[in-house]
Design a protein around this motif. Structure first.
Motif, PDB file in Angstrom:
ATOM      1  N   PHE A 289      92.255-104.209 -31.719  1.00  0.00           N
ATOM      2  CA  PHE A 289      91.965-103.598 -33.011  1.00  0.00           C
ATOM      3  C   PHE A 289      92.471-104.543 -34.106  1.00  0.00           C
ATOM      4  O   PHE A 289      93.286-105.429 -33.874  1.00  0.00           O
ATOM      5  CB  PHE A 289      92.659-102.243 -33.120  1.00  0.00           C
ATOM      6  CG  PHE A 289      91.850-101.098 -32.553  1.00  0.00           C
ATOM      7  CD1 PHE A 289      91.570 -99.980 -33.325  1.00  0.00           C
ATOM      8  CD2 PHE A 289      91.349-101.139 -31.251  1.00  0.00           C
ATOM      9  CE1 PHE A 289      90.830 -98.935 -32.816  1.00  0.00           C
ATOM     10  CE2 PHE A 289      90.615-100.103 -30.737  1.00  0.00           C
ATOM     11  CZ  PHE A 289      90.341 -98.981 -31.527  1.00  0.00           C
ATOM     12  N   LEU A 296      90.896-103.067 -26.397  1.00  0.00           N
ATOM     13  CA  LEU A 296      89.692-102.606 -25.703  1.00  0.00           C
ATOM     14  C   LEU A 296      89.418-103.539 -24.526  1.00  0.00           C
ATOM     15  O   LEU A 296      89.472-104.769 -24.677  1.00  0.00           O
ATOM     16  CB  LEU A 296      88.485-102.620 -26.639  1.00  0.00           C
ATOM     17  CG  LEU A 296      88.511-101.668 -27.838  1.00  0.00           C
ATOM     18  CD1 LEU A 296      87.278-101.895 -28.695  1.00  0.00           C
ATOM     19  CD2 LEU A 296      88.575-100.215 -27.386  1.00  0.00           C
ATOM     20  N   CYS A 327      82.639-105.982 -26.037  1.00  0.00           N
ATOM     21  CA  CYS A 327      83.015-104.849 -26.905  1.00  0.00           C
ATOM     22  C   CYS A 327      83.897-105.375 -28.034  1.00  0.00           C
ATOM     23  O   CYS A 327      84.703-106.281 -27.830  1.00  0.00           O
ATOM     24  CB  CYS A 327      83.720-103.749 -26.120  1.00  0.00           C
ATOM     25  SG  CYS A 327      85.223-104.282 -25.281  1.00  0.00           S
ATOM     26  N   VAL A 329      85.828-104.204 -32.091  1.00  0.00           N
ATOM     27  CA  VAL A 329      86.195-103.185 -33.075  1.00  0.00           C
ATOM     28  C   VAL A 329      85.719-103.660 -34.438  1.00  0.00           C
ATOM     29  O   VAL A 329      85.938-104.818 -34.818  1.00  0.00           O
ATOM     30  CB  VAL A 329      87.723-102.953 -33.106  1.00  0.00           C
ATOM     31  CG1 VAL A 329      88.073-101.892 -34.135  1.00  0.00           C
ATOM     32  CG2 VAL A 329      88.219-102.550 -31.728  1.00  0.00           C
ATOM     33  N   VAL A 336      83.852 -98.700 -32.779  1.00  0.00           N
ATOM     34  CA  VAL A 336      83.797 -99.629 -31.651  1.00  0.00           C
ATOM     35  C   VAL A 336      82.339 -99.815 -31.254  1.00  0.00           C
ATOM     36  O   VAL A 336      81.576 -98.843 -31.176  1.00  0.00           O
ATOM     37  CB  VAL A 336      84.604 -99.069 -30.461  1.00  0.00           C
ATOM     38  CG1 VAL A 336      84.417 -99.951 -29.232  1.00  0.00           C
ATOM     39  CG2 VAL A 336      86.075 -98.962 -30.818  1.00  0.00           C
TER      40      VAL A 336
END
Length: 1241
Positions: A289, A296, A327, A329, A336
């Motif tokens: 983050f 993540l 993935c 943020v 996300v």
């Protein structure tokens, strides 16, 4: 936490990588051989970008948002602008695996299977570096100084900005565990404190004054250095948060995910933090983050997992249908995006719910998903409990704290019963998974709420009882009670409100209302119940009668004041509402929900933070005051009001003559003035006074309501108090109006007070006139004098009668201060104070007037002459000062002044001045010796001071020679003086005289003049003395060189005795006397040569006057042929000896007297009779005419042609030529400083 899908899209190819624009508005996807640009707000595809010929594996955006880069299997890198335009393209030898922008310099790192390159906008070329293995991922540190490369062989290489390897991390799995994703923690200040578990028994507590951290999984008790108890983790629990001692590297933590299915953390130095964490799937991507608080991880498990920053798994974010390849943020948000193997793009919003609990002033809440922070809302002290697992529910009650984790419930207790104690320790653990909506903790139980059911469990996890409700439970609260028998307040969706005791199976229905319950609270005495329903209405019931007392709209939460039965507050619509008794509601703005009300503090929950708001209870207090309910108002004020409110309460109670309440209120504001008033009124009431008008008048006068007070004073028959009040307040016009045409004495008093007031307000002239008109002359004089108004003082002094002595003395004193001595003298004469007049003349140095007054009034002689003498002495007029002291009869003071001056001169090395002062002292002592009572003492002092004067006069030359760089004295003079001093200092050496300097001078001059024996003696003597460093070398050199000289003295330097014609040695053990005849030598006071003088004494019976007369006769001498020849000229007569002097003795009777007995050790003086005196010539005789009680001294010159001059004042002898030269130089005698124009002796 919940993950809410915001939008989803599907591309045709696998999504290998994605990147957000730094402002979060755009999303760049790598799909097939194209880049897809999405609008993040709604998932709209803005534009596909074509430029690569093969699959795009990676994409990265520069942090400044100006450009982004993409890398492809076609071995090329394309640089794109933020306007989606390609501006640059360069290639590698193999397919591009990853790209990353430096966050500071915006340098681009591009990695292929065999090498990596560094490119920046400032340089045209790309610097490339070979790699030993395929590079799968890369990441820059926050400061842009280092680049981490993850490789397929399991190695992590950390390089500097130039591509040089600084750290190499080799993973245990090697090529079997290829590094697939790495990422540096982006937090600018990494706040996580890693706990070291190298020792299983290590303490796991971090405590400080304001913030404390306590481990959650504890077993046995130990003590930390802070004195708080901690407990060890269970042995089977794995350590998930190691701590590293190098706090400087907390900003650079590297998260590593490999296909050995492990998650690891490293410092910049390459040191691993903690142990590897198993993932149980192959990770394909890892990202932080924005603030670095969460991680993540996505991969082969077809989902994205949320981890804490230290690697504790929390939740799953959106399960997918294929592998998750990437993935990210969205910057600075909780959104996300997930990219999958099948081309699915999913955009989620993460909603973090508030998990918390409150009991009175203790608030517990979840932080970072795995920690619990307990905050004391009053002291602001906090304690952190690290659970290392997802915290699901929190409950707090008194000294208990319950925390629900995924697989267990932990129950904590406080160490002590201290209300301020914030140290918790684990009491019990219930190792069991529970599903519940609400959690409540009591002293010995926990309560689980599951829809319509309540379960009561002991701390060991045993279910003791269960309650089944008719409807969904909406609200539950512990309302206190004995341990194990606490009461619960429960609100249901169907509007039913129940009270349940944990030791009782049966619920008690308190009341039933038509609407669903949202919030409940019970008053401190449990007589009233406040309910907030689903219609946002606050309803207050009497519990016993079930009567609805009142209701208020716009409420979302409610709380009773725990310290006041009749007060509650509720919030809603952005307002805080406070209601007291049946009075109207008082509103003020407040954001959030009210959850507690204790005294003047309202506990408010706003978003995720709890705060204690200090709310003055002013409004309800004034509501009670309006009804004159002073005691009730005081109770409200005790909850918390401002100082102004306390003062208002005190004033209202005072005017209402409610003295007890007023005293308490004034004590709160520490108003001693009003407390003294109340105390005096109470004392008067005890003495029997009952006049309330008089009491109220005093109150009004203190409050400034003077006219009302005056009316009450008059009504109660105390007009004098009203008059005193007005005059004390300087309200003289009101006082005159109130007084009217009254008593003249009171009028005079009023004028005096008015003058005092005028003086205080800096109107002095008006005050003087008023004081004069009121007859207060002293005060008028004081003001005039202080302001320097001499004219006004003169007018007052002349108008006053001479009998008014005190005011006149004040006038005279001010005249002196204001430098007007004439007016002061006039005033003293007016009152006949001659002593003060004398003092005035002395103080102003008007000596002529003082002497004139002393002639008329001899009794003031001492008062005049003593200060006069002191003044003269201070002005260096010592002879006049001595005369003045003598006139005043203060000879002792003259001596003390001169002694001090002499001592100061010695200390300051002014030896000429010292000699002069000691000579003056000797003469003063000689003058005092005329008193028979002091004769012996004073004569001893006379001789002592004469000796000191001679020594210091001679030593001045020695001091000048040794201290100054140049000497103007002849070597013979220095030789004679040093020899004179050496022979004179046979006893103690006076202050300031240095034997070292005397011997040093004697040694040097003796050597220069040929007196080698004496020089050697002087150097030998110096060896036994402390030598200053500056002449040490000179003395050492002289001591050596004198050894080369003959061991004898020059005969020319040997002194001759003029009485016995004996040559005396240079070093004379007898001192300054002849070794043969013991006749004392007479020295010149300038060159210190031995003078051709012999002292003689008068035969008994001959007086000084007769002796002088006989000498003055000058009887003619018989001439001898061939012996003497006498010649005369106009101005002189000369007698010359043509032949030998063999017959002198026969011709001169005095010569015959010079004989003495040879070999005698006693001194035989020369005594002459009248015939010898008659034979002497006046010019051959020198007479020291000492004043009594000393005898005159007579000296005969044996070489009349060599002229000798004697000073008539100090009687020092000089060669005439030397004396004339010195007088020309100094205009006075060099010894006694008698001026040449002074005719007196």
């Amino acid at each position: 936490m919940r993950a809410v899908l915001t939008w989803r899209d599907k591309a045709e190819q696998c999504i290998y990588d994605l990147a957000f624009k730094p402002d979060g508005t755009q999303l760049i996807l790598a799909a097939g051989n194209r880049l897809l640009v999405y609008d993040t707000s709604d998932g709209t595809l803005l534009q596909p970008l074509k430029g690569h010929k093969d699959t795009v594996y990676c994409v990265a955006y520069a942090k400044d948002g100006k450009r982004f880069a993409s890398g492809s299997a076609d071995k090329s890198i394309i640089i794109w602008t933020s306007k989606l335009e390609g501006i640059l393209k360069y290639t590698h030898n193999d397919s591009i695996q990853c790209v990353s922008y430096n966050p500071v310099t915006h340098q681009l790192a591009s990695c292929s299977s065999s090498d990596f390159g560094l490119w920046s906008p400032e340089q045209k070329s790309v610097s490339k570096h070979k790699s030993s293995s395929k590079i799968t991922c890369c990441s820059w540190t926050n400061d842009g100084q280092y680049l981490a490369l993850g490789m397929a062989n399991g190695i992590i290489s950390i390089r500097n900005k130039n591509g040089e390897e600084k750290v190499k991390i080799e993973r245990p799995g090697g090529s079997l565990s290829p590094i697939w994703s790495i990422c540096w923690n982006p937090s600018s200040r990494w706040e996580n404190i890693w706990m070291s578990r190298e020792n299983e028994d290590a303490e796991d507590v971090i405590v400080n004054r304001y913030f404390q951290e306590i481990p959650s999984i504890l077993k046995s008790t130990v003590y930390s250095s802070q004195g708080s108890e901690a407990e060890e983790e269970e042995q089977e629990e794995e350590d998930d948060s190691p701590r590293d001692g190098n706090s400087e590297e907390h900003n650079d933590i590297l998260a590593v995910a490999d296909w050995g299915q492990k998650l690891s953390f490293y410092q910049l130095s390459g040191k691993q933090i903690g142990k590897d964490r198993p993932l149980n799937f192959d990770p394909c991507c890892i990202s932080y983050f924005t603030k670095g608080e969460y991680i993540l991880v996505g991969g082969s498990d077809k989902q994205v997992s949320l981890f804490t920053k230290d690697g504790v798994r929390l939740e799953t974010i959106g399960e997918q249908h294929s592998w998750v390849w990437t993935c990210r943020v969205k910057p600075d948000s909780n959104y996300v995006v997930v990219g999958c193997q099948d081309g699915t793009i999913s955009f989620y919003q993460l909603i973090f719910s508030t998990v918390h609990g409150l009991y009175k002033d203790r608030y517990a809440y979840r932080d970072s998903m795995t920690d619990v922070i307990v905050q004391h809302l009053i002291t602001e002290q906090k304690v952190r409990i690290k659970c290392r697992e997802l915290v699901k529910k929190i409950a707090i009650y008194k000294n208990r704290l319950a925390i629900q984790l995924p697989e267990k419930i932990l129950i904590y207790e406080l160490y002590s019963d201290d209300s301020a104690d914030m140290h918790y320790r684990v009491k019990e653990k219930i190792v069991k998974k529970f599903e519940c909506n609400l959690l409540v903790v009591c002293a010995d139980h926990i309560i689980l709420c599951q829809e319509k059911r309540l379960q009561c469990l002991s701390f060991s996890g045993v279910k003791e009882r269960e309650w089944q409700m008719e409807s969904l439970i909406r609200y539950i609260k512990v309302i206190g009670g004995p341990a194990g028998r606490e009461g619960l307040l429960v609100g249901l969706k169907n509007g039913q409100i129940l009270k349940i005791f944990v030791d009782n199976l049966f619920a008690i229905v308190l009341l039933k209302q038509a609407t669903a319950v949202r919030c409940l609270d019970m008053s401190a005495s449990r007589n009233k119940l406040a309910v907030v329903d689903e219609n946002d209405t606050c309803l207050v019931y009497d519990i016993h009668t079930k009567e609805l007392l009142f209701q208020e709209p716009n409420a979302n939460s409610v709380a009773w004041n725990t310290q006041c039965e009749d007060m509650l507050c509720f919030s809603g619509g952005g307002y805080l509402n406070i209601k007291a008794s049946t009075f109207p509601v008082h509103q003020q703005k407040l954001q959030g929900f009210v959850v507690g009300y204790n005294g003047s503090k309202i506990f408010c929950l706003h978003v995720f933070s709890m705060s204690a708001v200090e709310v003055p209870q002013s409004a309800p207090m004034y509501q009670y005051l309006d009804r004159k309910m002073f005691k009730e108002a005081y109770q409200i004020a005790c909850l918390g009001v401002t100082d102004a409110d306390w003062r208002e309460l005190a004033m209202e109670a005072l005017e209402g003559l409610e003295f007890e309440t007023a005293k308490k209120a004034f004590t709160r504001v520490q108003d001693l003035r009003y407390l003294e008033l109340i105390s005096s009124i109470e004392e008067r009431k005890k003495r029997g006074e009952t006049n309330n008008d008089l009491f109220l008048a005093d109150v009004f006068s203190y409050q400034g309501k003077f006219h009302e007070a005056a009316k009450l004073y008059k009504r109660s028959g105390h007009e004098n108090l009203a008059l005193d009040m007005y005059t004390d307040l300087c309200m003289f016009e009101y006082a005159k109006d109130f007084l009217g045409s009254g008593d003249p004495k009171e009028t005079k008093m009023l004028i005096t007070k008015q003058a005092d007031w005028a003086r205080n307000i800096n109107e002095p002239k008006a005050a003087v006139e008023m004081y004069i008109s009121a007859g207060e002359h002293s005060k008028a004089i004081e003001i005039s004098g202080n302001h320097g108004w001499v004219d006004m003082l003169i007018d007052i002094a002349r108008k006053l009668d001479k009998a008014e002595r005190e005011p006149l003395l004040m006038c005279a004193s001010y005249f002196k201060k204001l430098d007007s001595p004439g007016y002061a003298a006039e005033t003293y004469l007016k009152i006949g104070d001659l002593k003060s007049l004398v003092q005035l003349y002395v103080d102003t140095k008007r000596w002529d007037e003082a002497f004139a007054l002393g002639e008329k009034h001899p009794e003031f002689k001492d008062d005049i002459y003593v200060p006069y003498a002191q003044w003269l002495a201070e002005n260096d007029r010592f002879e006049e000062a001595q005369k003045a002291f003598h006139k005043a009869g203060r000879q002792g003071e003259a001596v003390r002044v001169l002694e001090q001056l002499a001592n100061n001169a010695v200390v300051e090395s002014r030896f000429n001045d010292a000699a002069y002062y000691y000579w003056m002292l000797s003469m003063q002592c000689l003058d005092m010796a005329q008193d028979p009572a002091q004769k012996d003492v004073m004569l001893d002092k006379f001789h002592h001071f004469q000796h000191l004067a001679e020594l210091y006069h001679a030593y001045q030359t020695i001091h000048r020679y040794t201290e100054e760089p140049f000497s103007f004295d002849l070597p013979e003079t220095l030789f004679n003086i040093s020899k004179f001093l050496l022979h004179s200092l046979t006893k103690a050496t006076p202050l300031g005289i240095s034997k070292v300097k005397i011997l040093f001078t004697l040694a040097k001059q003796s050597k220069a003049l040929g007196a080698y024996k004496l020089a050697r003696h002087a150097y030998d003597k110096l060896r036994g003395l402390h030598i200053p460093a500056r002449i040490q070398k000179s003395i050492e050199l002289g001591t050596l060189t004198i050894r080369s000289k003959p061991f004898h003295d020059s005969e020319e330097l040997v002194p001759l005795c003029y009485r016995c014609s004996t040559n005396n040695p240079l070093l004379n053990n007898l001192g300054n006397v002849c070794i043969n005849c013991r006749q004392p030598f007479i020295f010149s006071a300038s060159s210190y040569e031995v003078l051709h003088l012999v002292e003689f004494y008068l035969e008994e019976g001959i007086t000084d006057e007769e002796a002088v007369a006989l000498i003055d006769l000058e009887a003619p001498r018989h001439k001898r042929e061939g012996k003497w020849r006498e010649t005369s000229s106009n101005n002189s007569q000369t007698l010359r000896l043509d032949e030998t002097m063999d017959s002198i003795g026969e011709d001169d009777p005095f010569t015959a007297k010079l004989s003495f007995e040879q070999g005698s050790s006693e001194f035989v003086p020369v005594v002459v009779n009248r015939s010898v005196l008659r034979s002497m010539s006046r010019r051959d005789v020198l007479i020291k005419r000492w004043p009594p009680p000393l005898q005159w001294q007579y000296f005969r010159s044996l070489l009349p042609d060599a002229s000798i001059t004697m000073c008539p004042s100090c009687f020092q002898m000089f060669h005439s030529e030397d004396y004339e030269l010195l007088v020309l130089q100094h205009a006075c005698c060099p010894y006694c400083r008698r001026r040449i124009d002074d005719t007196g002796p």
